[in-house]
Write an enzyme that holds these catalytic residues in place. Structure first.
Site, mmCIF file in Angstrom:
data_model
loop_
_atom_site.group_PDB
_atom_site.id
_atom_site.type_symbol
_atom_site.label_atom_id
_atom_site.label_comp_id
_atom_site.label_asym_id
_atom_site.label_seq_id
_atom_site.Cartn_x
_atom_site.Cartn_y
_atom_site.Cartn_z
ATOM 1 N N TYR A 180 12.092 31.589 5.452
ATOM 2 C CA TYR A 180 10.811 32.266 5.713
ATOM 3 C C TYR A 180 10.644 32.589 7.191
ATOM 4 O O TYR A 180 11.052 31.814 8.059
ATOM 5 C CB TYR A 180 9.647 31.371 5.274
ATOM 6 C CG TYR A 180 9.478 31.285 3.776
ATOM 7 C CD1 TYR A 180 9.423 32.428 2.979
ATOM 8 C CD2 TYR A 180 9.339 30.046 3.172
ATOM 9 C CE1 TYR A 180 9.246 32.328 1.609
ATOM 10 C CE2 TYR A 180 9.153 29.933 1.800
ATOM 11 C CZ TYR A 180 9.112 31.087 1.019
ATOM 12 O OH TYR A 180 8.926 30.982 -0.327
ATOM 13 N N LYS A 188 0.844 -1.205 0.000
ATOM 14 C CA LYS A 188 0.000 0.000 0.000
ATOM 15 C C LYS A 188 0.883 1.260 0.000
ATOM 16 O O LYS A 188 2.098 1.176 0.305
ATOM 17 C CB LYS A 188 -0.901 -0.009 1.239
ATOM 18 C CG LYS A 188 -0.154 0.012 2.571
ATOM 19 C CD LYS A 188 -1.089 -0.318 3.737
ATOM 20 C CE LYS A 188 -0.346 -0.345 5.056
ATOM 21 N NZ LYS A 188 -1.187 -0.844 6.160
#
Ligand SMILES: *Cc1c(COP(=O)(O)O)cnc(C)c1O
Length: 368
Positions: A264, A38
């Site tokens: 940032y 998965k």
């Protein structure tokens, strides 16, 4: 080994073979091996991994969602595929792609029977999921009569297996709970068998369950993380080999003075002269913001460099003041030595999350 000229996830298939053979060596030869592929085979490449495991004669695959199973079928995978968490809206697609659903609730049972009958199926294989303590998906013990009454009324489906899932298979402090889950599941299976007059396959163990509870191996084990090289303990990690290496390159180096800031919101402030390197991998590639501001490290020429400032969408900046390196040098985020499980700890998470977070835009390269 490829030398990184951009961000790449390198997948080593000899390590996958090693892990498969190691896990197999722990099993009774009669116990079947289901490989859990998965989430792009835990962030690697489900199609390439499934093709490789099919050559190694794996018995079964499991995915979480229908779309993941359909992608494997479209790529030519013919081994049976269990879909662990289907929804009613997926049932036609499941039958079209010969996928085998987990039947985990009465709604799912009734609806799958309805669709299978409508599609004129007979003995379509399904896998009945029981909840033995994880309290996530599955029928309770008291639902057996209800399930059996529905199974006896239809020829469209057959319960090929019964299964459950352990809640704390890697945790030694929860041994009593795990053993109780194993026993409860065996009781459910006996009850089912006596009322149905046949014995479906039984499976319960994930990787850690398989490693820690031989008595839980039953007819099949479902291994995910172990195939990718992690055993959820230092002891077992030593027996397994990580298949994935995540590496990148130094795009640019800056020299900054005391008081200058990086990234940032200016969250990193240089306390003295610093050399910093910018690397083309960010939170959109799977390096979560929780690794920023000094929490996470990468390796440049085998020397540790801290991720400084906020993680950007497409970049991180790392402190290389004391690292001997230049623009274009390779950067290791994790590999077989600096493991993803260790990287995970920097961000208070686990190998599973770090691996599955590597986004599809990161180029995959294969060492076969
Ligand atoms: C994901 C999953 C597994 C695989 O678990 P690992 O710890 O990765 O081996 C097995 N069974 C179920 C039901 C799962 O959801």
């Amino acid at each position: 080994m490829h030398k990184a000229k951009e961000t790449i996830l390198e997948l080593k298939f000899d390590a996958l073979t090693h892990n498969y053979n190691y896990i197999k060596s722990k099993l009774n030869p009669k116990t079947k091996f289901l490989a859990v592929v998965k989430a792009f085979a835990y962030g690697s490449d489900s199609i390439e991994v499934a093709k490789h495991l099919e050559i190694l004669n794996v018995d079964y695959f499991a995915v979480a969602y229908t779309k993941e199973g359909a992608a494997l079928r479209d790529a030519g995978i013919t081994t049976p595929i269990l879909v662990l968490h289907p929804q009613a809206v997926n049932f036609k697609e499941i039958i079209e792609h010969c996928l085998e659903p987990s039947i985990y609730s009465s709604n799912i049972l009734k609806e799958f029977i309805r669709v299978a009958e409508q599609q004129q199926q007979s003995n379509y294989p399904v896998h009945i999921k029981f909840n033995t303590g994880l309290n996530r998906l599955g029928f309770g013990r008291t639902d057996i009569d209800y399930i059996i009454s529905h199974l006896k009324k239809t020829k469209a489906i057959v319960a090929k297996s019964l299964f459950s899932h352990l809640a704390s298979s890697e945790d030694d402090n929860e041994k009593d709970f795990s053993i109780r889950q194993i026993e409860d599941f065996k009781t459910i299976a006996l009850d089912f068998k006596s009322k149905m007059n046949y014995k479906p396959w039984l499976h319960l163990c994930n990787t850690s369950g398989m490693l820690n509870y031989t008595e839980g191996h039953l007819d099949m084990v479902r291994c995910g993380i172990g195939l990718y090289g992690f055993g959820n303990s230092a002891k077992e990690d030593a027996n397994l080999k990580p298949i994935a290496t995540l590496k990148s390159i130094i795009s640019q180096i800056h020299q900054i003075e005391k008081g200058e800031t990086v990234g940032y919101n200016r969250s990193h402030i240089a306390s003295s002269f610093e050399k910093i390197a910018t690397i083309p991998i960010g939170h959109a590639d799977g390096i979560s913001r929780q690794f920023g501001n000094g929490k996470g490290y990468v390796f440049v020429n085998n020397q540790k460099a801290a991720i400084i400032g906020n993680v950007c969408m497409d970049m991180i900046m790392v402190n290389i003041t004391d690292v001997d390196c230049e623009e274009g040098d390779e950067v290791i985020i994790f590999d077989g030595i600096h493991k993803a499980s260790t990287f995970a700890e920097f961000g208070s998470t686990i190998s599973y999350e770090v691996l599955t977070a590597i986004s599809q835009r990161v180029k995959r390269l294969y060492a076969k």
